[in-house]
Design a protein around this motif. Structure first.
Motif, PDB file in Angstrom:
ATOM      1  N   PHE A   1       0.880  -1.231  -0.260  1.00  0.00           N
ATOM      2  CA  PHE A   1       0.097  -0.017   0.115  1.00  0.00           C
ATOM      3  C   PHE A   1       0.926   1.320  -0.030  1.00  0.00           C
ATOM      4  N   TYR A   2       1.814   1.374   0.884  1.00  0.00           N
ATOM      5  CA  TYR A   2       2.535   2.587   1.163  1.00  0.00           C
ATOM      6  C   TYR A   2       3.634   2.740  -0.054  1.00  0.00           C
ATOM      7  N   ALA A   3       4.187   1.718  -0.658  1.00  0.00           N
ATOM      8  CA  ALA A   3       4.866   1.656  -1.860  1.00  0.00           C
ATOM      9  C   ALA A   3       4.207   2.280  -2.944  1.00  0.00           C
ATOM     10  N   ARG A   4       2.802   1.812  -3.256  1.00  0.00           N
ATOM     11  CA  ARG A   4       2.109   2.067  -4.136  1.00  0.00           C
ATOM     12  C   ARG A   4       1.794   3.628  -4.145  1.00  0.00           C
ATOM     13  N   LEU A   5       1.166   4.057  -2.879  1.00  0.00           N
ATOM     14  CA  LEU A   5       0.799   5.450  -2.690  1.00  0.00           C
ATOM     15  C   LEU A   5       1.979   6.571  -2.829  1.00  0.00           C
ATOM     16  N   PHE A   6       3.182   5.999  -2.455  1.00  0.00           N
ATOM     17  CA  PHE A   6       4.356   6.853  -2.831  1.00  0.00           C
ATOM     18  C   PHE A   6       4.761   6.885  -4.090  1.00  0.00           C
ATOM     19  N   GLU A   7       4.699   5.653  -4.655  1.00  0.00           N
ATOM     20  CA  GLU A   7       4.856   5.774  -6.097  1.00  0.00           C
ATOM     21  C   GLU A   7       3.909   6.724  -7.038  1.00  0.00           C
ATOM     22  N   THR A   8       2.633   6.725  -6.821  1.00  0.00           N
ATOM     23  CA  THR A   8       1.951   7.262  -7.481  1.00  0.00           C
ATOM     24  C   THR A   8       1.320   8.619  -7.068  1.00  0.00           C
ATOM     25  N   ALA A   9       1.622   9.038  -5.725  1.00  0.00           N
ATOM     26  CA  ALA A   9       1.633  10.340  -5.144  1.00  0.00           C
ATOM     27  C   ALA A   9       2.662  10.668  -4.360  1.00  0.00           C
ATOM     28  N   PRO A  10       4.053  10.824  -4.902  1.00  0.00           N
ATOM     29  CA  PRO A  10       5.398  11.058  -3.973  1.00  0.00           C
ATOM     30  C   PRO A  10       5.244  12.301  -2.922  1.00  0.00           C
ATOM     31  N   GLU A  11       4.124  13.223  -3.316  1.00  0.00           N
ATOM     32  CA  GLU A  11       4.052  14.341  -2.123  1.00  0.00           C
ATOM     33  C   GLU A  11       3.517  13.937  -1.235  1.00  0.00           C
ATOM     34  N   THR A  12       2.755  12.795  -0.903  1.00  0.00           N
ATOM     35  CA  THR A  12       2.153  12.026   0.090  1.00  0.00           C
ATOM     36  C   THR A  12       3.066  11.555   1.123  1.00  0.00           C
ATOM     37  N   ARG A  13       4.505  11.387   0.536  1.00  0.00           N
ATOM     38  CA  ARG A  13       5.592  10.776   1.625  1.00  0.00           C
ATOM     39  C   ARG A  13       5.854  11.761   2.823  1.00  0.00           C
TER      40      ARG A  13
END
Length: 151
Positions: free
Chosen positions: A27-39
């Protein structure tokens, strides 16, 4: 949500529980891949955050049959998320990452019907959280089609 959708989500989540750590990492890998600003919204240990995510998901999924029981949970989550800098537009990105994660974890069992049930559950939860956060929804109407990705 229909009672059938509630059952579908709950039964599928039982299959995710044994792979909870892997699911959270996906989940977090995908989130950060598709929306890096969320990191930047995550300051602590991501493994610990993953455990919190799976715990919150379990609480929500187990309460889906009584959505009113979820409202106080959603309100508390929303207020914490506002303090972390979460904005309404992030909810669609998170929903997209969640659906992708479920698709990876459940593989062929993640049918279009099950996807629709999860979309409905997530949309209801995120709409409740956005409403509880007292933030303008910037185009997020709390419907399944509001879950969007950046692919």
């Amino acid at each position: 949500m229909t009672p059938q959708q509630v059952s579908q989500v709950q039964e599928s989540f039982i299959k995710v529980v044994p792979i909870a750590n892997r699911a959270a990492a996906l989940f977090y890998a995908r989130l950060f891949e598709t929306a890096p600003e969320t990191r930047a919204l995550f300051r602590g240990d991501i493994d610990t955050q993953g455990q919190k995510l799976m715990s919150a998901l379990a609480t929500v999924v187990n309460s889906l049959g009584d959505f009113e029981a979820i409202v106080p949970i959603a309100r508390d989550l929303a207020k914490r998320h506002v303090a972390y800098g979460v904005m309404p537009e992030h909810y669609g990105l998170v929903g997209s990452a969640l659906l992708w994660t479920l698709e990876q974890g459940l593989a062929d069992e993640f049918t279009p019907g099950l996807r629709a049930a999860w979309e409905e559950a997530y949309s209801a939860l995120s709409a409740a959280m956005i409403a509880s956060a007292d933030l303008p929804a910037h185009g997020f109407p709390g419907r399944p089609d509001a879950i969007r990705s950046r692919e």
